[in-house]
Scaffold this motif. Structure first.
Motif, short mmCIF file in Angstrom:
data_model
loop_
_atom_site.label_atom_id
_atom_site.label_comp_id
_atom_site.label_asym_id
_atom_site.label_seq_id
_atom_site.Cartn_x
_atom_site.Cartn_y
_atom_site.Cartn_z
N VAL A 130 0.83 -1.20 0.00
CA VAL A 130 0.00 0.00 0.00
C VAL A 130 0.87 1.26 0.00
CG1 VAL A 130 -1.66 1.33 1.36
CG2 VAL A 130 -1.96 -1.13 1.09
N GLU A 131 1.96 1.22 0.75
CA GLU A 131 2.84 2.39 0.80
C GLU A 131 3.47 2.66 -0.56
OE1 GLU A 131 6.66 4.07 3.40
OE2 GLU A 131 5.96 2.02 3.67
N ARG A 132 3.96 1.64 -1.23
CA ARG A 132 4.53 1.84 -2.57
C ARG A 132 3.48 2.37 -3.54
NH1 ARG A 132 6.89 -3.36 -1.40
NH2 ARG A 132 9.05 -3.08 -0.78
N MET A 133 2.30 1.78 -3.49
CA MET A 133 1.23 2.20 -4.39
C MET A 133 0.88 3.67 -4.16
SD MET A 133 -2.74 0.89 -4.43
CE MET A 133 -2.99 1.60 -2.78
N VAL A 134 0.70 4.07 -2.91
CA VAL A 134 0.25 5.43 -2.60
C VAL A 134 1.32 6.45 -2.96
CG1 VAL A 134 -0.38 7.00 -0.73
CG2 VAL A 134 -1.39 4.72 -0.84
N TRP A 135 2.58 6.19 -2.57
CA TRP A 135 3.63 7.17 -2.85
C TRP A 135 3.89 7.30 -4.35
CZ3 TRP A 135 4.79 10.85 0.21
CH2 TRP A 135 4.78 10.68 1.60
N GLY A 136 3.91 6.18 -5.05
CA GLY A 136 4.09 6.24 -6.50
C GLY A 136 2.97 6.98 -7.18
N TRP A 137 1.75 6.73 -6.73
CA TRP A 137 0.57 7.38 -7.31
C TRP A 137 0.58 8.88 -7.01
CZ3 TRP A 137 -3.76 9.31 -4.41
CH2 TRP A 137 -4.82 9.75 -5.21
N LEU A 138 0.91 9.26 -5.77
CA LEU A 138 0.95 10.67 -5.43
C LEU A 138 2.00 11.41 -6.25
CD1 LEU A 138 0.58 10.61 -1.53
CD2 LEU A 138 -1.09 11.43 -3.20
N LEU A 139 3.18 10.81 -6.39
CA LEU A 139 4.23 11.43 -7.20
C LEU A 139 3.78 11.60 -8.63
CD1 LEU A 139 7.14 12.42 -7.50
CD2 LEU A 139 7.84 10.04 -7.85
N ALA A 140 3.16 10.57 -9.20
CA ALA A 140 2.68 10.63 -10.58
C ALA A 140 1.58 11.67 -10.73
CB ALA A 140 2.17 9.26 -11.02
N VAL A 199 -9.53 -6.50 -2.54
CA VAL A 199 -10.08 -5.68 -1.46
C VAL A 199 -9.38 -4.31 -1.43
CG1 VAL A 199 -10.26 -5.47 1.05
CG2 VAL A 199 -10.78 -7.65 -0.06
N ILE A 200 -8.07 -4.31 -1.59
CA ILE A 200 -7.33 -3.05 -1.62
C ILE A 200 -7.81 -2.17 -2.77
CG2 ILE A 200 -5.06 -1.99 -1.96
CD1 ILE A 200 -3.84 -4.45 -0.62
N GLY A 201 -7.94 -2.78 -3.95
CA GLY A 201 -8.40 -2.02 -5.11
C GLY A 201 -9.80 -1.45 -4.90
N PHE A 202 -10.68 -2.25 -4.30
CA PHE A 202 -12.05 -1.79 -4.06
C PHE A 202 -12.07 -0.63 -3.05
CE2 PHE A 202 -15.96 -1.99 -1.52
CZ PHE A 202 -16.91 -1.82 -2.52
N ILE A 203 -11.32 -0.77 -1.97
CA ILE A 203 -11.32 0.27 -0.94
C ILE A 203 -10.73 1.57 -1.48
CG2 ILE A 203 -10.31 0.96 1.27
CD1 ILE A 203 -10.54 -1.94 2.16
N THR A 204 -9.60 1.49 -2.16
CA THR A 204 -8.97 2.71 -2.68
C THR A 204 -9.84 3.38 -3.73
OG1 THR A 204 -7.68 1.32 -4.22
CG2 THR A 204 -6.61 2.00 -2.16
N SER A 205 -10.48 2.57 -4.58
CA SER A 205 -11.37 3.14 -5.59
C SER A 205 -12.56 3.83 -4.94
CB SER A 205 -11.86 2.04 -6.54
OG SER A 205 -12.76 2.56 -7.50
N THR A 206 -13.10 3.23 -3.88
CA THR A 206 -14.23 3.83 -3.18
C THR A 206 -13.82 5.14 -2.50
OG1 THR A 206 -15.20 1.64 -2.76
CG2 THR A 206 -15.95 3.47 -1.38
#
Length: 256
Positions: free
Chosen positions: A65-75, A232-239
């Motif tokens: 989750v940390e890698r996903m969030v930081w990479g996404w925020l930077l992008a 589950v991660i994808g569903f929660i973050t999308s929501t």
């Protein structure tokens, strides 16, 4: 009436999901496919619960989750800034359009070997790949959104002698925000995919590594548990981002 229809859609969606789980359980019970390769929902959820109970789940989950969030925020930040700069300059558009069209369809996984050469088997490599893959939906949406700002609004800002920063925050950014948020939602899904892929490729701690190790040791309940967890991660973050989008763009509903 609309609330009732929305509630009925939710009930239908939940019912369909439960029906799929029931079909999964039925196929596993009949053993049309070997249980070694097709565990039941009970075994899968049991494996997930066991990982959570003994603590094996939390470190990989947080790492992914940390890698996903930081990479996404930077992008997202880079995509919005670059999109605004490109949309604000006709020369930049003409110069960069061919490069953007060349880079946009390039699979992000194709740059993993280059990123490994540059950064080694590290979280920095993973972050670079995630940011590269996630930036395109945001960047292209930003270019289109900032480029479509009504020219009359810009004329009004000039008459009011607004500074460039004030015009950006009060006119350009709100006008482009619907497209930016839609691109950010797509970029978040890409970020999760690339986080898992880089973990598999570089043996980094995370859900991707857990899935790969479970596959190699034929622990299929653990493998399926990892896949379910990613869903589950994808569903929660999308929501979450959909809720934020509805809040930020609540003015659209009142304007129509």
């Amino acid at each position: 009436m609309m609330k009732r229809s929305h509630f009925q859609e939710r009930v239908a969606a939940v019912g369909f999901a439960l029906a799929l789980v029931g079909l999964w359980q039925l196929l596993a019970t009949l053993q049309w496919i070997s249980p070694l390769f097709f565990p039941s929902p009970g075994r899968t959820l049991g494996a997930l619960w066991q990982q959570a109970a003994d603590g094996r789940l939390w470190e990989p989950l947080l790492a992914t989750v940390e890698r996903m969030v930081w990479g996404w925020l930077l992008a997202s930040v880079l995509g919005v800034l670059l999109g605004a700069l490109i949309a604000g300059s006709l020369l930049a558009r003409r110069l960069l359009d061919p490069l953007l069209e060349f880079m946009r369809p390039l699979p992000a996984s194709a740059i993993i070997p280059i990123a490994i050469l540059a950064f080694g088997l590290s979280s920095t490599m993973s972050l670079a790949v995630i940011a590269f893959g996630s930036i395109w939906p945001v960047l292209l949406a930003s270019v289109q959104g900032f480029g479509a700002v009504d020219e009359r609004l810009r004329e009004v800002s000039a008459v009011m002698r607004m500074s460039a920063w004030s015009r950006f925050m009060k006119i350009d950014l709100p006008s482009a925000m619907p497209g930016i948020l839609a691109g950010a939602r797509v970029g978040l899904a890409v970020a999760l995919i690339l986080a898992v892929v880089t973990e598999m490729q570089a043996s980094l701690t995370g859900i991707g590594q857990n899935i790969l190790l479970a596959q190699r040791s034929f622990k299929t309940p653990d493998l399926y548990a990892g896949v379910v967890l990613l869903g589950v991660i994808g569903f929660i973050t999308s929501t979450v981002i959909q809720t934020a989008e509805n809040h930020v763009l609540r003015w659209r509903g009142s304007a129509t």
